[in-house]
Write a protein that holds these residues in place. Structure first.
Motif, PDB file in Angstrom:
ATOM      1  N   ASP A 259       0.822  -1.216   0.000  1.00  0.00           N
ATOM      2  CA  ASP A 259       0.000   0.000   0.000  1.00  0.00           C
ATOM      3  C   ASP A 259       0.855   1.266   0.000  1.00  0.00           C
ATOM      4  OD1 ASP A 259      -2.167  -1.658   0.095  1.00  0.00           O
ATOM      5  OD2 ASP A 259      -2.626  -1.310   2.205  1.00  0.00           O
ATOM      6  N   ASP A 260       2.092   1.174   0.492  1.00  0.00           N
ATOM      7  CA  ASP A 260       2.945   2.354   0.601  1.00  0.00           C
ATOM      8  C   ASP A 260       3.607   2.757  -0.714  1.00  0.00           C
ATOM      9  OD1 ASP A 260       2.731   2.906   3.490  1.00  0.00           O
ATOM     10  OD2 ASP A 260       3.649   0.930   3.688  1.00  0.00           O
ATOM     11  N   TYR A 261       3.507   1.901  -1.733  1.00  0.00           N
ATOM     12  CA  TYR A 261       4.081   2.274  -3.029  1.00  0.00           C
ATOM     13  C   TYR A 261       3.425   3.527  -3.600  1.00  0.00           C
ATOM     14  CZ  TYR A 261       6.679  -2.148  -3.543  1.00  0.00           C
ATOM     15  OH  TYR A 261       7.557  -3.197  -3.389  1.00  0.00           O
ATOM     16  N   ASN A 262       2.135   3.708  -3.369  1.00  0.00           N
ATOM     17  CA  ASN A 262       1.433   4.857  -3.945  1.00  0.00           C
ATOM     18  C   ASN A 262       2.040   6.174  -3.484  1.00  0.00           C
ATOM     19  OD1 ASN A 262      -0.414   3.302  -5.384  1.00  0.00           O
ATOM     20  ND2 ASN A 262      -1.803   3.142  -3.644  1.00  0.00           N
ATOM     21  N   LEU A 263       2.470   6.242  -2.212  1.00  0.00           N
ATOM     22  CA  LEU A 263       3.034   7.472  -1.674  1.00  0.00           C
ATOM     23  C   LEU A 263       4.552   7.545  -1.873  1.00  0.00           C
ATOM     24  CD1 LEU A 263       2.748  10.120  -0.062  1.00  0.00           C
ATOM     25  CD2 LEU A 263       3.021   8.748   2.031  1.00  0.00           C
ATOM     26  N   LEU A 264       5.252   6.461  -1.534  1.00  0.00           N
ATOM     27  CA  LEU A 264       6.712   6.485  -1.519  1.00  0.00           C
ATOM     28  C   LEU A 264       7.351   6.041  -2.828  1.00  0.00           C
ATOM     29  CD1 LEU A 264       7.204   5.141   2.101  1.00  0.00           C
ATOM     30  CD2 LEU A 264       7.600   7.474   1.304  1.00  0.00           C
ATOM     31  N   LYS A 265       6.589   5.351  -3.655  1.00  0.00           N
ATOM     32  CA  LYS A 265       7.024   4.957  -4.995  1.00  0.00           C
ATOM     33  C   LYS A 265       8.418   4.317  -4.978  1.00  0.00           C
ATOM     34  CE  LYS A 265       4.033   8.259  -7.371  1.00  0.00           C
ATOM     35  NZ  LYS A 265       3.237   8.641  -6.187  1.00  0.00           N
ATOM     36  N   THR A 266       9.348   4.881  -5.781  1.00  0.00           N
ATOM     37  CA  THR A 266      10.654   4.244  -5.934  1.00  0.00           C
ATOM     38  C   THR A 266      11.531   4.336  -4.691  1.00  0.00           C
ATOM     39  OG1 THR A 266      11.410   6.293  -6.966  1.00  0.00           O
ATOM     40  CG2 THR A 266      10.731   4.524  -8.433  1.00  0.00           C
ATOM     41  N   LYS A 267      11.163   5.190  -3.737  1.00  0.00           N
ATOM     42  CA  LYS A 267      11.956   5.273  -2.504  1.00  0.00           C
ATOM     43  C   LYS A 267      11.967   3.942  -1.757  1.00  0.00           C
ATOM     44  CE  LYS A 267      12.114  10.147  -1.235  1.00  0.00           C
ATOM     45  NZ  LYS A 267      11.780  11.145  -0.189  1.00  0.00           N
ATOM     46  N   ILE A 268      10.919   3.142  -1.909  1.00  0.00           N
ATOM     47  CA  ILE A 268      10.902   1.849  -1.232  1.00  0.00           C
ATOM     48  C   ILE A 268      11.101   0.696  -2.207  1.00  0.00           C
ATOM     49  CG2 ILE A 268       9.622   2.581   0.810  1.00  0.00           C
ATOM     50  CD1 ILE A 268       7.097   1.371  -0.504  1.00  0.00           C
ATOM     51  N   LYS A 269      11.752   0.990  -3.336  1.00  0.00           N
ATOM     52  CA  LYS A 269      12.136  -0.088  -4.236  1.00  0.00           C
ATOM     53  C   LYS A 269      13.342  -0.806  -3.646  1.00  0.00           C
ATOM     54  CE  LYS A 269      13.747  -1.302  -8.845  1.00  0.00           C
ATOM     55  NZ  LYS A 269      14.366  -0.832 -10.118  1.00  0.00           N
ATOM     56  N   VAL A 270      13.183  -2.076  -3.329  1.00  0.00           N
ATOM     57  CA  VAL A 270      14.247  -2.913  -2.773  1.00  0.00           C
ATOM     58  C   VAL A 270      14.128  -4.306  -3.352  1.00  0.00           C
ATOM     59  CG1 VAL A 270      14.507  -1.705  -0.564  1.00  0.00           C
ATOM     60  CG2 VAL A 270      12.798  -3.489  -0.790  1.00  0.00           C
ATOM     61  N   ASN A 271      15.193  -5.076  -3.177  1.00  0.00           N
ATOM     62  CA  ASN A 271      15.177  -6.494  -3.531  1.00  0.00           C
ATOM     63  C   ASN A 271      15.487  -7.323  -2.299  1.00  0.00           C
ATOM     64  OD1 ASN A 271      14.895  -5.701  -6.243  1.00  0.00           O
ATOM     65  ND2 ASN A 271      17.104  -5.654  -6.544  1.00  0.00           N
ATOM     66  N   PRO A 272      14.620  -8.261  -1.908  1.00  0.00           N
ATOM     67  CA  PRO A 272      13.299  -8.517  -2.477  1.00  0.00           C
ATOM     68  C   PRO A 272      12.339  -7.361  -2.202  1.00  0.00           C
ATOM     69  CG  PRO A 272      13.612  -9.795  -0.478  1.00  0.00           C
ATOM     70  CD  PRO A 272      14.929  -9.153  -0.775  1.00  0.00           C
ATOM     71  N   PRO A 273      11.266  -7.265  -2.976  1.00  0.00           N
ATOM     72  CA  PRO A 273      10.402  -6.089  -2.868  1.00  0.00           C
ATOM     73  C   PRO A 273       9.562  -6.062  -1.595  1.00  0.00           C
ATOM     74  CG  PRO A 273       9.526  -7.650  -4.468  1.00  0.00           C
ATOM     75  CD  PRO A 273      10.856  -8.179  -4.051  1.00  0.00           C
ATOM     76  N   ILE A 274       9.064  -4.884  -1.280  1.00  0.00           N
ATOM     77  CA  ILE A 274       8.070  -4.738  -0.212  1.00  0.00           C
ATOM     78  C   ILE A 274       6.832  -5.511  -0.632  1.00  0.00           C
ATOM     79  CG2 ILE A 274       6.654  -3.095   1.062  1.00  0.00           C
ATOM     80  CD1 ILE A 274       9.693  -2.874   1.614  1.00  0.00           C
ATOM     81  N   ARG A 275       6.326  -6.352   0.262  1.00  0.00           N
ATOM     82  CA  ARG A 275       5.211  -7.261  -0.068  1.00  0.00           C
ATOM     83  C   ARG A 275       3.865  -6.706   0.422  1.00  0.00           C
ATOM     84  NH1 ARG A 275       7.658 -10.640  -3.727  1.00  0.00           N
ATOM     85  NH2 ARG A 275       9.670 -11.349  -2.896  1.00  0.00           N
ATOM     86  N   ASP A 276       2.842  -7.518   0.272  1.00  0.00           N
ATOM     87  CA  ASP A 276       1.514  -7.092   0.698  1.00  0.00           C
ATOM     88  C   ASP A 276       1.363  -7.245   2.215  1.00  0.00           C
ATOM     89  OD1 ASP A 276       0.925  -9.804   1.237  1.00  0.00           O
ATOM     90  OD2 ASP A 276       0.024 -10.109  -0.713  1.00  0.00           O
ATOM     91  N   LYS A 277       0.227  -6.792   2.736  1.00  0.00           N
ATOM     92  CA  LYS A 277       0.028  -6.786   4.181  1.00  0.00           C
ATOM     93  C   LYS A 277       0.016  -8.185   4.779  1.00  0.00           C
ATOM     94  CE  LYS A 277      -2.331  -2.367   4.820  1.00  0.00           C
ATOM     95  NZ  LYS A 277      -3.596  -1.686   5.201  1.00  0.00           N
ATOM     96  N   ALA A 278      -0.458  -9.163   4.028  1.00  0.00           N
ATOM     97  CA  ALA A 278      -0.510 -10.531   4.554  1.00  0.00           C
ATOM     98  C   ALA A 278       0.896 -11.043   4.857  1.00  0.00           C
ATOM     99  CB  ALA A 278      -1.214 -11.452   3.559  1.00  0.00           C
ATOM    100  N   ASP A 279       1.837 -10.778   3.955  1.00  0.00           N
ATOM    101  CA  ASP A 279       3.223 -11.180   4.194  1.00  0.00           C
ATOM    102  C   ASP A 279       3.823 -10.385   5.349  1.00  0.00           C
ATOM    103  OD1 ASP A 279       4.136 -13.240   2.237  1.00  0.00           O
ATOM    104  OD2 ASP A 279       3.403 -11.786   0.801  1.00  0.00           O
ATOM    105  N   ARG A 280       3.579  -9.078   5.360  1.00  0.00           N
ATOM    106  CA  ARG A 280       4.130  -8.255   6.441  1.00  0.00           C
ATOM    107  C   ARG A 280       3.626  -8.733   7.800  1.00  0.00           C
ATOM    108  NH1 ARG A 280       2.199  -2.168   7.162  1.00  0.00           N
ATOM    109  NH2 ARG A 280       0.376  -3.362   7.874  1.00  0.00           N
TER     110      ARG A 280
END
Length: 432
Positions: A259-280
């Motif tokens: 959900d945070d991609y909409n606001l932070l966009k590429t700032k939170i681009k990482v490998n492995p990527p930020i996942r959905d809330k269920a994984d978090r």
């Protein structure tokens, strides 16, 4: 003997108050009540924790010092309650030979304010040097998976050979678990005009496939293995059925979701990527109930210009060594994680898993690496207050509890925003 008095400390899983810590020649000599000696600090019932160990940082030195170097990175560590770091080998030149490794260690010795280890790379091209590297490296990795003909990565077949040699060195292989064939087959997702396209391009299955292969390989070879920055429930379930496999998670995988991609966009681009809330949420449960071994920052600073632009070309990585423990301590203050669990994840377990001599414990006979906190002293994170050279943070505005004082080997290294040791103070950590 120097004394820190009036401490709150975690002893035998309980917070004890009014404790004194006696320090002699940089070592914890005595822990008790009413110790006698030269007063170093009156802790006034501050919480005193063993220094944090960040087992996964990329300080970018040498080769990419416009993003970070050992001075700025280690200052960030000190200001965040980290007294020891383990730096990864993907600097320039990549740490693939003993000469390159020794040169990097010398750079760190001249610049670092905190104690440190330096890891060596394992690639398709340097398997014949593993035994030579073992004499100087802290561990092997972060090892990246790739095709047979690529230089800076290693294929599964070559890794199998490498692990047999690493096993004989008794050192730890630490591996980035994302399957390169899976990533290649999902690359088309970048054509989707979405802030989440990086997540779609590296789905859960890429981590699951790689983790399953790595665990099976470790079991067949009979070696231990550490999986870096786990982000999916599928991978954790595989790891927890295996023996001799440890894993870490990062603050960014615990604190952000898709959900945070909409606001932070590429700032939170990482490998492995930020996942959905269920994984978090699954990660958090595993952290709280003892199924995760380590929290590490994967501190990977880039310039803000490298983080901007389209999702495909923006660099992957987030700075985090200075904010990791302060963010987690704020959650301790909110009763979302216990102080004992936090210390296990950021001090005890890294010291044990990597075999760091005299590090990670507030015990007699260990290095006096100590950090003093006031759990009521919360502040909001501001990028301009941090010490990383990259100059930005995705945690802008988050509440955190930063240390009042950081002590390394009995010396006050950082106190109330001021540094009291100079570059070159940090020592290379000896292995057990």
């Amino acid at each position: 003997m120097q004394i820190i008095k009036n401490c709150k400390v975690l002893l035998n899983r309980r917070i004890e108050e009014g404790v004194s810590i006696g320090i002699d020649n940089g070592i914890i000599k005595k822990i008790g009540k009413d110790l006698k000696g030269e007063l170093l600090i009156d802790a006034k019932n501050l919480l005193v924790l063993p220094g944090g160990i960040d087992a996964h940082v990329h300080f970018r030195d040498p080769g990419f010092t416009y993003k970070e170097d050992w001075i700025s990175g280690s200052k960030s560590a000190l200001a965040g309650g980290i007294t020891s770091v383990i730096d990864q080998p993907n600097t320039y030149p990549m740490v693939t030979s003993p000469d390159i490794l020794l040169n990097k260690i010398e750079i760190a010795k001249k610049k670092s304010l905190v104690d440190f280890g330096v890891n060596a790379a394992v690639t398709n091209k340097n398997i014949h040097l593993i035994k030579d590297l073992a004499g100087y490296t802290t561990a092997f990795g972060e090892i990246f998976l790739g095709e047979d003909d690529e230089e800076d990565v290693i294929s599964y077949d070559m890794l199998n050979t490498a692990l047999k040699i690493i096993k004989d060195t008794h050192l730890l292989p630490t591996i980035h678990a994302e399957d390169y064939s899976c990533i290649a087959s999902n690359k088309i997702a970048y054509q989707i005009k979405s802030s989440q396209s990086h997540l779609f391009a590296r789905p859960n299955s890429c981590e699951e496939i790689a983790t399953a292969k790595l665990v099976k390989m470790a079991e067949q070879v009979g070696c231990r293995m550490h999986i870096c920055h786990i982000s999916t429930k599928e991978a954790i379930k595989i790891i927890k059925t295996a023996r001799g496999i440890t894993c870490e998670v990062t603050p960014h995988h615990l604190l952000f979701s898709a959900d945070d991609y909409n606001l932070l966009k590429t700032k939170i681009k990482v490998n492995p990527p930020i996942r959905d809330k269920a994984d978090r949420n699954f990660l958090w449960n595993m952290v709280k109930y003892g199924m995760i071994d380590v929290i590490a920052s994967d501190h990977a600073p880039h310039s803000i210009e490298e983080k901007e632009g389209d999702i495909y070309n923006a660099k992957s990585g987030i700075p985090g060594v200075e904010t990791m423990i302060p963010l987690l301590l704020n959650l301790v203050a909110k009763d979302e994680i216990s102080i004992g669990r936090l210390v296990e994840l950021t001090s005890y377990n890294p010291a044990k898993i990597w075999g760091l001599r005299r590090k990670g414990f507030l015990k007699e006979g260990y290095d006096a690496d100590l950090v003093l906190y006031n759990l009521k002293d919360k502040k909001r994170i501001v990028a301009g207050d941090l010490h990383t050279r990259c100059g930005w943070t995705p945690y802008e505005g988050f509440q955190a509890i930063f240390p009042q004082t950081t002590i390394i080997r009995g010396d006050i290294a950082f106190k109330n925003g001021e540094f009291y040791v100079k570059e070159g103070y940090g020592n290379l950590i000896k292995r057990v």
